[in-house]
Write an enzyme that holds these catalytic residues in place. Sequence first.
Site, short mmCIF file in Angstrom:
data_model
loop_
_atom_site.label_atom_id
_atom_site.label_comp_id
_atom_site.label_asym_id
_atom_site.label_seq_id
_atom_site.Cartn_x
_atom_site.Cartn_y
_atom_site.Cartn_z
N MET A 281 63.61 112.80 -9.07
CA MET A 281 63.50 114.52 -9.40
C MET A 281 64.32 114.86 -10.22
SD MET A 281 60.57 114.42 -8.52
CE MET A 281 60.26 115.98 -8.63
N GLY B 31 61.56 108.39 0.19
CA GLY B 31 61.89 107.29 -0.54
C GLY B 31 60.73 106.40 -0.15
N SER B 32 59.34 107.07 0.11
CA SER B 32 58.80 106.66 1.24
C SER B 32 58.24 105.06 -0.39
CB SER B 32 57.31 107.79 1.43
OG SER B 32 56.69 107.67 -0.19
N ASN C 259 57.96 103.56 -13.49
CA ASN C 259 57.90 105.62 -12.62
C ASN C 259 56.61 105.40 -12.13
OD1 ASN C 259 58.46 107.83 -11.69
ND2 ASN C 259 57.96 109.19 -12.93
N HIS D 202 53.67 108.53 -11.43
CA HIS D 202 53.50 110.22 -11.04
C HIS D 202 51.94 110.84 -10.26
CE1 HIS D 202 53.41 114.06 -13.08
NE2 HIS D 202 52.43 113.97 -13.27
#
Length: 219
Positions: free
Chosen positions: A93, A15-16, A110, A112
Amino acid sequence: MSNRTRVAVLISGSGSNLQALIDAEKAGNLPIEIVCVISNRPDVRGLERAREAGIEAVTLDHKNFASREEFDQALAAKIDSYRPDLVVLAGFMRILTPEFTGHYLGRMLNIHPSLLPKYQGLHTHQRALDAGDSEHGVTVHFVTAELDGGPAAVQAVVPVLADDDATTLAARVQQQEHIIYPLAVGWFAEGRLTMAGNQVQLDGEPLPSCGYQVRSSSA
């Protein structure tokens, strides 16, 4: 609270990027309220980060469901119980069903770790190195039914250095993740960032296919 955008964050690990959003909210830099953090894996660090910030932390273990469809239906029901305006995937994920992505179309982001459309999927940093790329980076995009295929909102570009390995390159990219994800979420919350059809707009103007692009010269 009513004038702040309600955000649900989905995680699967440390959770960074969640922490970057929490920090920006707490500092008063984002007009959002993170109303819940949901993980498909129990006992991950991201859930602790949520609890430490006073945010409701929920585990919905995908292993307890017979199919991807059943899990996604339960996940959508849980998310919707918090009435979010925006769903943020922060290291979540899971491959999502078209029904799920369609339900949140235009209000789910999101992040990526590549310059999409390059290197959809996993192991992006090593793949960039193997290809001999001089630049790499990270993309915030709206989520559609295509895996890592939704239209880009913001990209950060970083140099690939001669002595890079996947670990050093990943660290440089992650620094930019923690900058551009709060940026994109803030723009959405302010009504500046929208998706219509498969086109992203910022302040009513269409963005190029790479989204709003920022470049980092830092090594």
